[in-house]
Design a protein around this motif. Structure first.
Motif, PDB file in Angstrom:
ATOM      1  N   HIS A  68      -1.684  10.505   0.425  1.00 25.45           N
ATOM      2  CA  HIS A  68      -1.931  10.173   1.833  1.00 25.45           C
ATOM      3  C   HIS A  68      -0.653  10.180   2.672  1.00 25.45           C
ATOM      4  O   HIS A  68      -0.727   9.940   3.881  1.00 25.45           O
ATOM      5  N   ILE A  69       0.489  10.417   2.057  1.00 24.68           N
ATOM      6  CA  ILE A  69       1.719  10.475   2.832  1.00 24.68           C
ATOM      7  C   ILE A  69       1.748  11.782   3.606  1.00 24.68           C
ATOM      8  O   ILE A  69       1.652  12.866   3.043  1.00 24.68           O
ATOM      9  N   GLN A  70       1.862  11.669   4.908  1.00 29.14           N
ATOM     10  CA  GLN A  70       1.824  12.830   5.788  1.00 29.14           C
ATOM     11  C   GLN A  70       2.799  12.599   6.931  1.00 29.14           C
ATOM     12  O   GLN A  70       2.973  11.464   7.395  1.00 29.14           O
ATOM     13  N   TYR A  71       3.458  13.664   7.386  1.00 27.48           N
ATOM     14  CA  TYR A  71       4.446  13.550   8.455  1.00 27.48           C
ATOM     15  C   TYR A  71       3.988  14.354   9.666  1.00 27.48           C
ATOM     16  O   TYR A  71       3.312  15.377   9.545  1.00 27.48           O
ATOM     17  N   ALA A 235      -3.268   7.630   9.707  1.00 28.33           N
ATOM     18  CA  ALA A 235      -2.878   6.466   8.910  1.00 28.33           C
ATOM     19  C   ALA A 235      -1.499   6.692   8.304  1.00 28.33           C
ATOM     20  O   ALA A 235      -1.083   7.834   8.070  1.00 28.33           O
ATOM     21  N   THR A 236      -0.796   5.599   8.056  1.00 28.07           N
ATOM     22  CA  THR A 236       0.500   5.653   7.388  1.00 28.07           C
ATOM     23  C   THR A 236       0.421   4.880   6.081  1.00 28.07           C
ATOM     24  O   THR A 236      -0.396   3.963   5.928  1.00 28.07           O
ATOM     25  N   VAL A 237       1.287   5.257   5.143  1.00 28.06           N
ATOM     26  CA  VAL A 237       1.458   4.465   3.922  1.00 28.06           C
ATOM     27  C   VAL A 237       2.625   3.518   4.178  1.00 28.06           C
ATOM     28  O   VAL A 237       3.759   3.962   4.402  1.00 28.06           O
ATOM     29  N   SER A 238       2.338   2.225   4.181  1.00 27.86           N
ATOM     30  CA  SER A 238       3.337   1.232   4.557  1.00 27.86           C
ATOM     31  C   SER A 238       3.580   0.241   3.428  1.00 27.86           C
ATOM     32  O   SER A 238       2.747   0.072   2.528  1.00 27.86           O
ATOM     33  N   GLN A 239       4.705  -0.441   3.533  1.00 24.23           N
ATOM     34  CA  GLN A 239       5.115  -1.419   2.528  1.00 24.23           C
ATOM     35  C   GLN A 239       4.880  -2.820   3.069  1.00 24.23           C
ATOM     36  O   GLN A 239       5.290  -3.144   4.174  1.00 24.23           O
ATOM     37  N   SER A 240       4.196  -3.642   2.287  1.00 26.06           N
ATOM     38  CA  SER A 240       3.962  -5.030   2.656  1.00 26.06           C
ATOM     39  C   SER A 240       4.376  -5.922   1.501  1.00 26.06           C
ATOM     40  O   SER A 240       4.781  -5.448   0.434  1.00 26.06           O
ATOM     41  N   GLU A 241       4.270  -7.230   1.690  1.00 24.38           N
ATOM     42  CA  GLU A 241       4.648  -8.162   0.625  1.00 24.38           C
ATOM     43  C   GLU A 241       3.803  -7.964  -0.626  1.00 24.38           C
ATOM     44  O   GLU A 241       4.273  -8.152  -1.744  1.00 24.38           O
ATOM     45  N   GLY A 242       2.550  -7.570  -0.441  1.00 24.86           N
ATOM     46  CA  GLY A 242       1.663  -7.402  -1.589  1.00 24.86           C
ATOM     47  C   GLY A 242       1.741  -6.054  -2.259  1.00 24.86           C
ATOM     48  O   GLY A 242       1.134  -5.853  -3.313  1.00 24.86           O
TER      49      GLY A 242
END
Length: 287
Positions: A68-71, A235-242
């Protein structure tokens, strides 16, 4: 309403503020490479969503995030003008694989502003080309004071008489949730068409709307001629605490046409974007 236009970036609308509910419908995000994407690519071979790298533990909150990573190579705004192959598919447009056949998307437009006490109009014009044909696009954006409606006009001039071209105008809508019973597309008869993260291919439409009842906002786009419409989520692939997760950023509504020149080599269209905040205002009304 308050809107900001960038003549230098394709004559696009890059901010659209609904003042009554303090909502910017174009608070969009252009997807760029991030350092943590390397962790996602490295951890994509793991199982059960939990993957260990050399330095730390990588957790996928959803499967196959690396796919799902897309630019984006342009800003996700509104009134973005595209020319595609006549047989271009929604899947290729949504994935960014569709080839741009014109030079209008993010190039400079000439701008003219007209004002009166209760009305303002921006005229944006570019002489460019599509498929090697010299074409001029003129688009107007008109806003009346104290209304929630935009009037949008397009005129394509210099079209080749013997070569129909595939023209598409991209709109983005941000700050609306992607799924749920109270977030959905609807047609002119107010029949639901799907959630706001749906990929839809709609034919011969006179209009399409988006509703987010929790936000209390409705947006209706109408067309002066029958129009095919694509919709898809960004949509973006993001980093969260979980861990790493897929985060909805905006919903694309892309009306598109196979345009054929009239006897003067022209093609015209008008659109209306109407925004309804009555539900939001009723929720927050003072006693």
């Amino acid at each position: 309403l308050s809107l900001l236009v960038s003549p230098a970036r394709g004559g696009s609308i890059y901010e659209l503020d609904v003042r009554t509910i303090c909502h910017n419908l174009l608070a969009t995000l252009a997807r760029r490479p991030e350092a943590y994407h390397e962790k996602i690519f490295a951890g994509s071979s793991g199982s059960n969503g939990d993957v260990s790298s050399i330095h730390d533990r990588v957790v996928f909150k959803q499967p196959d995030l690396d796919r799902h990573i897309q630019y984006d190579d342009y800003l996700r705004k509104s009134l973005v003008d595209h020319f595609y192959d006549n047989d271009a598919r929604l899947a290729d447009v949504a994935s960014g694989a569709a080839i741009e056949r014109g030079d209008f998307r993010d190039r400079e437009y000439e701008a003219l502003l007209r004002r009166s006490p209760h009305r303002v109009q921006a005229e944006l014009k570019r002489a460019g080309n599509a498929w090697g044909h010299p074409i001029t696009i003129t688009k107007t954006i008109t806003l009346d004071a104290e209304t929630g409606t935009l009037e949008i006009g397009y005129e394509l001039d210099g079209l080749p008489g013997d070569s129909p071209l595939h023209f598409c105008v991209e709109f983005n809508f941000a700050g609306l949730a992607p799924s749920g019973d109270d977030r959905y597309f609807f047609d002119t008869q107010h029949q639901r068409l799907g959630t706001l993260n749906a990929q839809l291919e709609l034919a011969e439409m006179s209009g399409i709307g988006l509703a987010d009842e929790w936000v209390g906002l409705g947006a209706s786009l109408s067309f002066s001629r029958p129009t095919d419409v694509w919709t898809y989520p960004v949509a973006t692939v993001s980093q969260s605490e979980g861990g790493f997760e897929l985060v909805h950023q905006s919903t694309v509504v892309a009306p598109h046409w196979i345009v054929t020149a009239d006897s003067e080599g022209k093609w015209k269209l008008s659109m209306t974007l109407a925004l309804d905040t009555s539900l939001a205002e009723s929720k927050h009304a003072d006693p």
